[in-house]
Structure formats: C-alpha cells, structure tokens
Design a protein around this motif. Sequence first.
Motif, PDB file in Angstrom:
ATOM      1  N   LEU A 127     -12.294 -26.189 -51.052  1.00  0.00           N
ATOM      2  CA  LEU A 127     -12.345 -25.057 -50.130  1.00  0.00           C
ATOM      3  C   LEU A 127     -13.372 -25.286 -49.026  1.00  0.00           C
ATOM      4  O   LEU A 127     -13.493 -24.477 -48.116  1.00  0.00           O
ATOM      5  N   GLY A 128     -14.122 -26.388 -49.132  1.00  0.00           N
ATOM      6  CA  GLY A 128     -15.116 -26.712 -48.113  1.00  0.00           C
ATOM      7  C   GLY A 128     -16.410 -25.927 -48.262  1.00  0.00           C
ATOM      8  O   GLY A 128     -17.174 -25.807 -47.310  1.00  0.00           O
ATOM      9  N   LEU A 129     -16.660 -25.401 -49.459  1.00  0.00           N
ATOM     10  CA  LEU A 129     -17.871 -24.626 -49.693  1.00  0.00           C
ATOM     11  C   LEU A 129     -19.018 -25.541 -50.104  1.00  0.00           C
ATOM     12  O   LEU A 129     -18.801 -26.633 -50.633  1.00  0.00           O
ATOM     13  N   GLU A 130     -20.217 -25.073 -49.879  1.00  0.00           N
ATOM     14  CA  GLU A 130     -21.403 -25.796 -50.317  1.00  0.00           C
ATOM     15  C   GLU A 130     -21.437 -25.742 -51.841  1.00  0.00           C
ATOM     16  O   GLU A 130     -21.208 -24.684 -52.433  1.00  0.00           O
ATOM     17  N   LEU A 131     -21.671 -26.868 -52.489  1.00  0.00           N
ATOM     18  CA  LEU A 131     -21.627 -26.934 -53.950  1.00  0.00           C
ATOM     19  C   LEU A 131     -22.945 -26.483 -54.568  1.00  0.00           C
ATOM     20  O   LEU A 131     -23.710 -27.264 -55.120  1.00  0.00           O
ATOM     21  N   VAL A 132     -23.190 -25.198 -54.464  1.00  0.00           N
ATOM     22  CA  VAL A 132     -24.356 -24.570 -55.072  1.00  0.00           C
ATOM     23  C   VAL A 132     -23.836 -23.579 -56.112  1.00  0.00           C
ATOM     24  O   VAL A 132     -22.693 -23.112 -56.023  1.00  0.00           O
ATOM     25  N   PRO A 133     -24.636 -23.252 -57.121  1.00  0.00           N
ATOM     26  CA  PRO A 133     -24.158 -22.369 -58.185  1.00  0.00           C
ATOM     27  C   PRO A 133     -23.533 -21.058 -57.697  1.00  0.00           C
ATOM     28  O   PRO A 133     -22.508 -20.634 -58.218  1.00  0.00           O
ATOM     29  N   ALA A 134     -24.116 -20.440 -56.702  1.00  0.00           N
ATOM     30  CA  ALA A 134     -23.584 -19.158 -56.224  1.00  0.00           C
ATOM     31  C   ALA A 134     -22.165 -19.299 -55.687  1.00  0.00           C
ATOM     32  O   ALA A 134     -21.298 -18.473 -55.974  1.00  0.00           O
ATOM     33  N   LYS A 135     -21.895 -20.336 -54.921  1.00  0.00           N
ATOM     34  CA  LYS A 135     -20.560 -20.550 -54.349  1.00  0.00           C
ATOM     35  C   LYS A 135     -19.562 -20.912 -55.447  1.00  0.00           C
ATOM     36  O   LYS A 135     -18.433 -20.418 -55.470  1.00  0.00           O
ATOM     37  N   ILE A 136     -19.977 -21.784 -56.359  1.00  0.00           N
ATOM     38  CA  ILE A 136     -19.094 -22.212 -57.445  1.00  0.00           C
ATOM     39  C   ILE A 136     -18.747 -21.020 -58.339  1.00  0.00           C
ATOM     40  O   ILE A 136     -17.598 -20.831 -58.726  1.00  0.00           O
ATOM     41  N   GLU A 137     -19.730 -20.187 -58.647  1.00  0.00           N
ATOM     42  CA  GLU A 137     -19.479 -19.018 -59.491  1.00  0.00           C
ATOM     43  C   GLU A 137     -18.579 -18.007 -58.789  1.00  0.00           C
ATOM     44  O   GLU A 137     -17.777 -17.333 -59.434  1.00  0.00           O
ATOM     45  N   GLY A 138     -18.705 -17.896 -57.476  1.00  0.00           N
ATOM     46  CA  GLY A 138     -17.810 -17.019 -56.725  1.00  0.00           C
ATOM     47  C   GLY A 138     -16.366 -17.487 -56.828  1.00  0.00           C
ATOM     48  O   GLY A 138     -15.445 -16.694 -57.037  1.00  0.00           O
ATOM     49  N   VAL A 139     -16.160 -18.795 -56.711  1.00  0.00           N
ATOM     50  CA  VAL A 139     -14.819 -19.371 -56.840  1.00  0.00           C
ATOM     51  C   VAL A 139     -14.323 -19.180 -58.273  1.00  0.00           C
ATOM     52  O   VAL A 139     -13.169 -18.812 -58.500  1.00  0.00           O
TER      53      VAL A 139
END
Length: 184
Positions: A127-139
């Motif tokens: 999805l082109g998101l930054e691979l940080v815990p907050a972004k991953i958990e949102g996905v």
Amino acid sequence: MASVMGLLEERESAARAAVEELQAEADRVLAELAVAEGVLERRVIARVELAEALAAPAEEAALVVPGPREASAEAVKVPVTGSVVPRWHQAGTLQALAPEYRRIVELVESAEGDGAGMSAKELAARLGLELVPAKIEGVRSRAKRLVEREWLAASPSGRFTPRRPTATARAAAGTPDGGRGGGS
C-alpha cells in the motif's frame, strides 16, 4: 597455593552467578516489553477506531443520480473513507467497499505465490505505507474487519487470503468464474 581445579571451579561459580543474574534481568525486561507492547497495540487500535468513527459522519456523501423523470432524483450512497464495511454477499462487488478496504481486497486477491496469503506488514508495504507498528496495525485492523465481514479469510498464522472470488478478480482473469473449472 590453591589447586588449578579449585581456581577453575571458583571462576565457573562466578560466571554461573553472573549468568543467573543477567537471566533474571532479561526476564524482567521481557515482561516489561510484553506489557508495553500490549499497551501500544491497544492504543493503536483505539486511535484507528476513533479516527474511523469521527470520519464516518463528516464524510458521508451522496451522489445524486437522475431517475426516469428529471424532477425526481434518488440519492445513491458512495462508500467513502471511514465508512462501514458491508457483509459480503453473492451479488456484492468491490464497489460496495470504501477505497482503502477495496485496495486491501484487490492486493490479497492478486497476491502471487503459493496461496499462503499476505501478512499485514506485506499489505502495508504494497500500500506504500511506512512500515511502522502504527501503520501495520491499522492495515491489520482493516483486514480483520474484512475477514469479519467475509470479504477475506485469515489463516491461523495471521495471513490474509481471498475468501471468495469477487467481480474484480473474475474480470481481471477475463472469465465469468475467475478462470476456475471449464477445462476439457
């Protein structure tokens, strides 16, 4: 003069005590880490849920489509970011999903490989998101919502797989049934 064997035993005892002390410290740190990770996970989920709840009423949009008579018009709801994910049903298409959910389903359905599915981290990367815990958990939260509504399936290992073929997957394959069956 002390014997060589006695000196080695003393050094071994000192090393054993140091290892036990460090192991106890490591156990304490790991326990604190587990608690901190739990707090982080709950806060990430709470923030995502709050953002979705706050965005839904403000962003509800209606597209006016003229009916058979120009004087009467019907409002057709268009899914927007933060909208509720409908349950999957046989006649359902990806167009019923908000864009961020539609993109997740499309990525999982188009995943190449051995059919093992995709992890939340892989989805976030695609999805082109930054691979940080907050972004991953949102996905992960969105993908789990899609699993709950039967758009996707989840393996016991936490990987997301296609649940059923959707109109987009069938159309992409160029066949009415997604390319399955029909062989001679």
